[in-house]
Design an enzyme around this catalytic site. Structure first.
Site, PDB file in Angstrom:
ATOM      1  N   LYS A 148     -12.472  -2.221   5.775  1.00 24.82           N
ATOM      2  CA  LYS A 148     -11.615  -3.059   6.606  1.00 24.82           C
ATOM      3  C   LYS A 148     -12.122  -3.095   8.056  1.00 24.82           C
ATOM      4  O   LYS A 148     -12.099  -4.130   8.668  1.00 24.82           O
ATOM      5  CB  LYS A 148     -10.168  -2.569   6.574  1.00 24.82           C
ATOM      6  CG  LYS A 148      -9.565  -2.484   5.169  1.00 24.82           C
ATOM      7  CD  LYS A 148      -8.988  -3.796   4.676  1.00 24.82           C
ATOM      8  CE  LYS A 148      -8.678  -3.811   3.185  1.00 24.82           C
ATOM      9  NZ  LYS A 148      -7.836  -2.743   2.714  1.00 24.82           N
ATOM     10  N   TRP A 163       0.829  -1.213   0.000  1.00 21.96           N
ATOM     11  CA  TRP A 163       0.000   0.000   0.000  1.00 21.96           C
ATOM     12  C   TRP A 163       0.859   1.257   0.000  1.00 21.96           C
ATOM     13  O   TRP A 163       0.558   2.232  -0.691  1.00 21.96           O
ATOM     14  CB  TRP A 163      -0.983  -0.008   1.173  1.00 21.96           C
ATOM     15  CG  TRP A 163      -1.872  -1.202   1.133  1.00 21.96           C
ATOM     16  CD1 TRP A 163      -1.925  -2.214   2.050  1.00 21.96           C
ATOM     17  CD2 TRP A 163      -2.802  -1.561   0.094  1.00 21.96           C
ATOM     18  NE1 TRP A 163      -2.830  -3.163   1.645  1.00 21.96           N
ATOM     19  CE2 TRP A 163      -3.377  -2.791   0.464  1.00 21.96           C
ATOM     20  CE3 TRP A 163      -3.199  -0.973  -1.104  1.00 21.96           C
ATOM     21  CZ2 TRP A 163      -4.335  -3.439  -0.315  1.00 21.96           C
ATOM     22  CZ3 TRP A 163      -4.151  -1.612  -1.888  1.00 21.96           C
ATOM     23  CH2 TRP A 163      -4.702  -2.826  -1.493  1.00 21.96           C
ATOM     24  N   ASP A 194      -2.239   6.464   6.300  1.00 16.01           N
ATOM     25  CA  ASP A 194      -3.233   5.527   5.765  1.00 16.01           C
ATOM     26  C   ASP A 194      -3.524   4.521   6.869  1.00 16.01           C
ATOM     27  O   ASP A 194      -2.703   3.675   7.186  1.00 16.01           O
ATOM     28  CB  ASP A 194      -2.651   4.832   4.522  1.00 16.01           C
ATOM     29  CG  ASP A 194      -3.560   3.725   3.985  1.00 16.01           C
ATOM     30  OD1 ASP A 194      -4.653   3.513   4.552  1.00 16.01           O
ATOM     31  OD2 ASP A 194      -3.172   3.073   2.997  1.00 16.01           O
TER      32      ASP A 194
END
Ligand SMILES: *Cc1c(COP(=O)(O)O)cnc(C)c1O
Length: 355
Positions: free
Chosen positions: A191, A100, A167
């Site tokens: 998530k 990511w 993030d």
């Protein structure tokens, strides 16, 4: 009985939330209309999004500190470019802890110079780099708090005396942190806080306005802030379910409560990974994620036996990400402790069968 759902994302949500969400699809607020067929500017929905935004700030302990919460679309992946579009004037600093972060770095490079302050690529992202320094003239520092794919989690954050961007897609609302250290936090809802389709952005307005480039409206934080997430039609269903999930969390006792449960779940599974000679953990112990536990079989030839055992036990979503292999047990907020116990039972069952 419902399956033990270890899916990495979209992930398990509380059963009570799923039930309320399904009711709202049929008849929302007893108005004889569905949630998904009313105006996003009608009072019932404006109440929903305002409540969701307030709950997000309240749970993070960020009320009345200059932060605003937005619900945007395009997933965390759009935040990779929006952060740079809106904040990168000359140079930005990024910590690379895996897939990511890698993707966020790639997007940022479209807008200016990117300094990778450290990377754990040398060991397939199986640890969190430490002891790096961040250029003091960086426009911002960006990191990924939890690496969903490799199963690492940052336990400490560097104190960068500038704009801090994080993030938190896969561990937001899962543990207590000093969230006021961050100026911009973003997280795809799917998530730990809702279904796919909405992305939470918590931002301090004062960090904006430093870049000179023109920013297209949909990619401008300022535009979305000025319109309170209502510049265009928000993802009404995803926002509603996120609101329900945050309400559920608040009802349980908030982050301080769920953090304890998450710690119990993680301890239960990691203790078994370390005890059971048939398994080995994938990442450095001190960097293990309490959300996504990655592990492998020591003897790969046991794979089909183990896979059959956990599937028979009603376990879902245990296969590792294709870039890592092995297994990944995602233990997000809504996963009950007994589901982790079910997995541990299967691991012990496999051990017994080998004797
Ligand atoms: C899943 C994930 C993303 C990507 O989210 P999308 O909403 O699919 O764009 C980004 N960062 C982290 C840490 C993730 O876990």
């Amino acid at each position: 009985m419902k399956k033990h759902n270890f899916s990495a994302g979209p992930c398990i949500l509380p059963e009570s939330v799923i039930k309320k969400a399904s009711e709202a699809i049929i008849n929302f607020n007893n108005d004889n209309l569905s949630l998904i067929e009313i105006s996003h500017r009608s009072k019932p929905f404006v109440d929903v999004i305002e409540k969701a935004q307030n709950l997000a700030l309240e749970l993070l302990g960020l009320q009345n500190q200059g932060y605003k919460a937005l619900y945007l679309q395009g997933g965390a992946s759009t935040q990779f470019l929006m952060t740079a579009y809106n904040l990168l004037h000359k140079k930005a600093a990024y910590l690379n802890t895996g897939t990511w972060s890698d993707k966020s770095i790639k997007e940022a490079k479209l807008f200016g110079e990117v300094v990778e302050v450290a990377s754990s690529k040398d060991k397939n992202f199986s640890y969190i780099p430490k002891g790096y320094s961040i250029p003091i003239d960086a426009d911002y520092f960006h990191c990924t708090s939890n690496n969903t794919i490799f199963g690492t989690q940052m336990k400490e954050f560097p104190s960068f005396n500038g704009v801090n961007v994080c993030d938190m897609s896969s561990d937001i609302f899962s543990r207590q942190l000093d969230f006021s250290k961050f100026d911009l936090i973003y997280a795809g809802a799917q998530k730990n806080m809702g279904p796919a389709g909405a992305t939470l952005v918590v931002i301090k307005e004062e960090i904006l306005g430093k870049v000179e480039r023109a920013i297209p409206s949909m990619l401008s934080y300022k535009v979305h802030l000025d319109k309170d997430s209502m510049f265009n039609t928000p993802a009404v269903f995803a926002v509603y379910v996120s609101m329900l999930t945050l309400e559920w969390l608040k009802g349980l006792g908030g982050i301080s409560f769920i953090e304890k449960v998450n710690q119990q779940k993680a301890d239960l599974l990691y203790n078994e990974i370390d005890r059971n000679p048939l398994f080995k953990g994938f990442v450095a112990k001190e960097d293990r994620s309490n959300m996504n536990a990655t592990f492998n079989l020591v003897d790969e030839s046991l794979k089909s036996t183990f896979d059959n055992l956990w599937k028979e036990a009603g376990i879902n979503g245990l296969n590792g990400h294709r870039s890592v292999g092995g297994y990944r047990a995602s233990m997000y907020n809504a996963l009950p402790l007994y589901s982790v116990q079910a997995l541990v039972d299967v691991m012990q069952d496999l051990e017994r069968k080998q004797k």
